[in-house]
Design a protein around this motif. Structure first.
Motif, PDB file in Angstrom:
ATOM      1  N   TYR A 183      53.215  33.356 120.521  1.00  0.00           N
ATOM      2  CA  TYR A 183      53.506  33.268 121.972  1.00  0.00           C
ATOM      3  C   TYR A 183      52.254  33.536 122.655  1.00  0.00           C
ATOM      4  O   TYR A 183      51.975  32.877 123.907  1.00  0.00           O
ATOM      5  N   GLN A 184      51.130  34.225 122.163  1.00  0.00           N
ATOM      6  CA  GLN A 184      49.805  34.459 123.025  1.00  0.00           C
ATOM      7  C   GLN A 184      49.428  32.950 122.924  1.00  0.00           C
ATOM      8  O   GLN A 184      48.637  32.530 124.005  1.00  0.00           O
ATOM      9  N   TRP A 185      49.288  32.413 121.728  1.00  0.00           N
ATOM     10  CA  TRP A 185      48.910  30.986 121.377  1.00  0.00           C
ATOM     11  C   TRP A 185      49.361  30.209 122.448  1.00  0.00           C
ATOM     12  O   TRP A 185      48.804  29.285 123.148  1.00  0.00           O
ATOM     13  N   THR A 189      62.713  40.299 121.536  1.00  0.00           N
ATOM     14  CA  THR A 189      63.175  40.422 122.929  1.00  0.00           C
ATOM     15  C   THR A 189      61.761  40.998 123.759  1.00  0.00           C
ATOM     16  O   THR A 189      61.125  41.509 123.317  1.00  0.00           O
ATOM     17  N   TRP A 190      61.947  40.979 125.114  1.00  0.00           N
ATOM     18  CA  TRP A 190      60.911  41.398 125.879  1.00  0.00           C
ATOM     19  C   TRP A 190      61.669  42.605 126.704  1.00  0.00           C
ATOM     20  O   TRP A 190      61.170  43.358 127.795  1.00  0.00           O
ATOM     21  N   GLY A 191      62.975  42.668 126.404  1.00  0.00           N
ATOM     22  CA  GLY A 191      63.901  43.786 127.307  1.00  0.00           C
ATOM     23  C   GLY A 191      64.748  43.255 127.889  1.00  0.00           C
ATOM     24  O   GLY A 191      65.117  41.990 127.944  1.00  0.00           O
ATOM     25  N   TYR A 228      53.969  38.386 128.379  1.00  0.00           N
ATOM     26  CA  TYR A 228      54.958  38.996 127.644  1.00  0.00           C
ATOM     27  C   TYR A 228      55.014  39.137 126.252  1.00  0.00           C
ATOM     28  O   TYR A 228      55.541  39.854 125.590  1.00  0.00           O
ATOM     29  N   TRP A 229      54.059  38.418 125.470  1.00  0.00           N
ATOM     30  CA  TRP A 229      53.891  38.500 124.332  1.00  0.00           C
ATOM     31  C   TRP A 229      53.275  39.994 123.593  1.00  0.00           C
ATOM     32  O   TRP A 229      53.549  40.371 122.818  1.00  0.00           O
ATOM     33  N   LYS A 230      52.758  40.586 124.795  1.00  0.00           N
ATOM     34  CA  LYS A 230      52.283  41.931 124.571  1.00  0.00           C
ATOM     35  C   LYS A 230      53.357  43.092 124.487  1.00  0.00           C
ATOM     36  O   LYS A 230      53.324  44.068 123.624  1.00  0.00           O
TER      37      LYS A 230
END
Length: 194
Positions: free
Chosen positions: A40-42, A156-158, A135-137
């Motif tokens: 997702y960072q890529w 999930t990011w929450g 969000y990837w972090k």
């Protein structure tokens, strides 16, 4: 005395394999979390983000008439170059492109400037229309199941948001084999949408 030695022996033969299994699951969980975050960072920082580029018809310049295969091949090379994805994922991605091309070349109308009638309205990378910054972090994986070097889990990011992923180990390295938003069945299910 013999019974104590036997008990210690039995306990250690059961404890060591369980500990080794738990360590392997933990290591795989860390590796999969790292993989998802890197993907997702890529995607957010380096990817062209053009999954299935359409092409405008020569005579009818207000309609898309198929996939721009030259542009699509660039996308396939971009995905392949990351080494994040299995051949299965790349082949499925190609099947979706073929499906979209068949629909458009078969007369399905998609006006230039309009949203695609063939693709989901949400971003297939997250099934979302908005995402938190970086969000990837903060991505975490949950519901992890591993069977014979195949992992199934959600990230999930929450906030009650989950996205299904599958990964497969190739040469002892985890790679993405399935992303929920790139499920051909979901593209075919949009046939009834007007």
């Amino acid at each position: 005395m013999k019974s104590k030695i036997l008990l210690v022996f039995l306990f250690s033969t059961m404890y060591i394999p369980c500990t080794m299994f738990a360590q392997k699951v933990y290591d795989d969980s860390l590796a999969l979390t790292s993989l998802v975050r890197k993907v997702y960072q890529w995607y957010e920082t380096q990817s062209t983000k053009e999954e299935f580029p359409p092409i405008v018809g020569k005579k009818q310049d207000s309609l898309y008439v198929g996939i721009d295969w030259e542009g699509y091949q660039l996308r396939q090379k971009e995905l392949l170059k990351t080494s994040f994805f299995t051949q299965f994922f790349l082949q499925n991605h190609q099947k979706i492109a073929n499906y979209i091309d068949k629909e458009l070349s078969g007369g399905r109308e998609w006006l230039v400037g309009d949203m695609s009638p063939i693709e989901p309205e949400a971003n297939p990378w997250c099934n979302c229309q908005d995402s938190p910054d970086n969000y990837w972090k903060r991505l975490k994986i949950q519901r992890l199941k591993i069977n014979n070097n195949v992992a199934s889990f959600d990230w999930t990011w929450g906030k009650k948001f989950a996205y299904h992923v599958q990964a497969q180990k190739e040469n002892n390295i985890w790679k993405i084999s399935y992303l929920e938003g790139f499920d051909l069945k979901k593209y075919r299910a949009l046939d009834g949408r007007k």
